[in-house]
Design a protein around this motif. Structure first.
Motif, PDB file in Angstrom:
ATOM      1  N   GLN A 258      -1.991   8.754 -10.271  1.00 50.99           N
ATOM      2  CA  GLN A 258      -2.436   9.783  -9.642  1.00 50.99           C
ATOM      3  C   GLN A 258      -1.523  10.807  -9.603  1.00 50.99           C
ATOM      4  OE1 GLN A 258      -5.553   9.369  -7.119  1.00 50.99           O
ATOM      5  NE2 GLN A 258      -6.779  11.207  -7.616  1.00 50.99           N
TER       6      GLN A 258
ATOM      7  N   TYR B 202      -2.441   3.096 -13.467  1.00 48.92           N
ATOM      8  CA  TYR B 202      -3.467   4.281 -13.538  1.00 48.92           C
ATOM      9  C   TYR B 202      -2.501   4.799 -12.342  1.00 48.92           C
ATOM     10  CZ  TYR B 202      -7.018   3.569 -16.636  1.00 48.92           C
ATOM     11  OH  TYR B 202      -8.479   2.999 -17.565  1.00 48.92           O
TER      12      TYR B 202
ATOM     13  N   LEU C 268      -2.377   3.003  -9.339  1.00 52.70           N
ATOM     14  CA  LEU C 268      -3.998   2.381  -9.232  1.00 52.70           C
ATOM     15  C   LEU C 268      -3.945   0.937 -10.245  1.00 52.70           C
ATOM     16  CD1 LEU C 268      -5.624   5.882  -9.086  1.00 52.70           C
ATOM     17  CD2 LEU C 268      -6.070   4.180  -7.066  1.00 52.70           C
TER      18      LEU C 268
ATOM     19  N   PHE D 119      -5.773  -2.935 -15.648  1.00 56.17           N
ATOM     20  CA  PHE D 119      -4.963  -1.658 -16.202  1.00 56.17           C
ATOM     21  C   PHE D 119      -4.213  -1.250 -15.422  1.00 56.17           C
ATOM     22  CE2 PHE D 119      -8.645  -0.925 -19.739  1.00 56.17           C
ATOM     23  CZ  PHE D 119      -8.967  -2.084 -19.059  1.00 56.17           C
TER      24      PHE D 119
ATOM     25  N   PHE E 125      -3.407   7.118 -17.515  1.00 53.63           N
ATOM     26  CA  PHE E 125      -3.568   5.918 -17.771  1.00 53.63           C
ATOM     27  C   PHE E 125      -2.221   5.941 -18.569  1.00 53.63           C
ATOM     28  CE2 PHE E 125      -4.177   2.279 -20.442  1.00 53.63           C
ATOM     29  CZ  PHE E 125      -3.086   1.817 -21.148  1.00 53.63           C
TER      30      PHE E 125
ATOM     31  N   THR F 154     -16.972  -2.201 -16.754  1.00 53.48           N
ATOM     32  CA  THR F 154     -16.957  -0.735 -16.203  1.00 53.48           C
ATOM     33  C   THR F 154     -15.791  -1.829 -15.396  1.00 53.48           C
ATOM     34  OG1 THR F 154     -19.032  -0.918 -15.304  1.00 53.48           O
ATOM     35  CG2 THR F 154     -17.457  -0.298 -13.145  1.00 53.48           C
ATOM     36  N   GLN F 155     -14.563  -0.911 -14.859  1.00 48.38           N
ATOM     37  CA  GLN F 155     -13.452  -0.498 -14.623  1.00 48.38           C
ATOM     38  C   GLN F 155     -13.007  -0.961 -12.875  1.00 48.38           C
ATOM     39  OE1 GLN F 155      -9.785   1.112 -16.419  1.00 48.38           O
ATOM     40  NE2 GLN F 155     -10.989   0.666 -18.881  1.00 48.38           N
ATOM     41  N   TYR F 156     -12.896  -1.711 -12.588  1.00 48.16           N
ATOM     42  CA  TYR F 156     -12.967  -1.857 -10.519  1.00 48.16           C
ATOM     43  C   TYR F 156     -11.328  -1.153 -10.033  1.00 48.16           C
ATOM     44  CZ  TYR F 156     -18.112  -3.579 -11.396  1.00 48.16           C
ATOM     45  OH  TYR F 156     -18.950  -3.706 -11.588  1.00 48.16           O
ATOM     46  N   PHE F 157     -11.560  -0.273  -8.940  1.00 47.40           N
ATOM     47  CA  PHE F 157      -9.474   0.225  -8.965  1.00 47.40           C
ATOM     48  C   PHE F 157      -9.408  -0.631  -8.145  1.00 47.40           C
ATOM     49  CE2 PHE F 157      -8.070   3.247 -11.961  1.00 47.40           C
ATOM     50  CZ  PHE F 157      -9.409   3.214 -13.399  1.00 47.40           C
TER      51      PHE F 157
ATOM     52  N   LEU G 285      -5.208  11.961 -13.443  1.00 42.32           N
ATOM     53  CA  LEU G 285      -4.823  10.410 -13.389  1.00 42.32           C
ATOM     54  C   LEU G 285      -4.931   9.952 -14.041  1.00 42.32           C
ATOM     55  CD1 LEU G 285      -8.487   9.797 -11.115  1.00 42.32           C
ATOM     56  CD2 LEU G 285      -6.337   8.195 -10.940  1.00 42.32           C
TER      57      LEU G 285
ATOM     58  N   PRO H 252      -7.022   0.077  -4.631  1.00 45.70           N
ATOM     59  CA  PRO H 252      -6.641   0.958  -3.329  1.00 45.70           C
ATOM     60  C   PRO H 252      -5.332   1.631  -3.711  1.00 45.70           C
ATOM     61  CG  PRO H 252      -6.469  -1.170  -2.202  1.00 45.70           C
ATOM     62  CD  PRO H 252      -6.469  -1.565  -4.006  1.00 45.70           C
TER      63      PRO H 252
ATOM     64  N   ARG I  63       0.558  -1.226   0.162  1.00 48.51           N
ATOM     65  CA  ARG I  63       0.146  -0.194  -0.622  1.00 48.51           C
ATOM     66  C   ARG I  63       1.316   1.052  -0.658  1.00 48.51           C
ATOM     67  NH1 ARG I  63      -5.085   0.123   1.432  1.00 48.51           N
ATOM     68  NH2 ARG I  63      -4.781   2.177   0.631  1.00 48.51           N
TER      69      ARG I  63
END
Lengths: 115, 110
Positions: free
Chosen positions: A37, A35, A91, A33, A45, A103-106, A43, A108, A9
């Motif tokens: 930030q 990404y 991410l 994916f 890609f 849908t993309q789920y991210f 954010l 933590p 983390r």
């Protein structure tokens, strides 16, 4: 459903060191994916895989950054010779198919600090 | 230039009130996702739209591909709605990567 898992983390590394970030996608999802930030860039890609194959790495810095997906249960993002400007939250996201209307789920995120 | 222009950049609301966030797109997009980023930094999925309008509780979102915009309406705002809201879009060129707006920082005051 544990969601997308990212480890570590938090990571602090010295300039010039290597950093490896791990991502475990949601079970059954075939697209992964990456990404990052930052305050300045927002954010962005980096790269993505579908069925473990690299599809688009157009966002990856050309040097020092590489990503792999050796099996369907995890992907890694490796940064060689880290620089302070690499400091960011990285991410990982996954989606069921990676195709249209998905849908993309991210996860933590991994907060990387390069000193 | 930026393909996804999000506004406002910051918004303060009192509990119980509502407002709308907006994203304008400078190129044709085929779908949009809306996220809330909470204080821990996690991106929470709110909506995925390829067209039309979806509603979930106090939130409602619309995506109009032809007119190149999407909106997120919040009504009866609660303290836990505070956070940064992002829209992210998929363009029509077949690429699956999300292009994000710069976010709206929403503060809900008692």
């Amino acid at each position: 459903n544990a969601g997308v898992i990212q480890t570590p983390r938090h990571k602090v590394t010295g300039k010039g060191q290597e950093a490896t970030l791990w991502c475990e996608p949601i079970s059954g999802h075939s697209a992964v994916f990456w990404y990052r930030q930052t305050i300045v860039q927002g954010l962005e890609f980096l790269t993505y895989f579908r069925n473990q194959a690299p599809i688009d790495d157009s966002g990856m810095p050309k040097e020092r950054f590489s990503a792999q997906m050796p099996n369907q249960s995890h992907s890694t993002l490796k940064i060689q010779s880290t620089q302070p400007q690499d400091s960011a939250v990285y991410l990982c996201a996954s989606s069921l198919d990676g195709g249209a209307e998905d849908t993309q789920y991210f996860g933590p995120g991994t907060r990387l600090l390069v000193l | 230039g930026d393909q996804v222009e999000q506004s406002p950049s910051a918004l303060s609301l009192h509990e119980g009130t509502g407002s709308a966030l907006r994203c304008n797109f400078t190129t044709t997009m085929r779908a949009v996702q809306w996220f809330q980023q909470n204080s821990r930094g996690s991106l929470i999925n709110l909506f995925y739209l390829a067209s039309g309008t979806k509603e979930n509780g106090r939130l409602k979102s619309t995506f109009n591909s032809k007119e190149s915009y999407s909106t997120l309406h919040i009504r009866d705002a609660q303290l836990e709605d505070s956070g940064t809201y992002f829209c992210a879009a998929l363009n029509t060129e077949g690429a699956d990567r999300l292009t994000f707006g710069k976010g709206t920082q929403l503060i809900i005051q008692p």
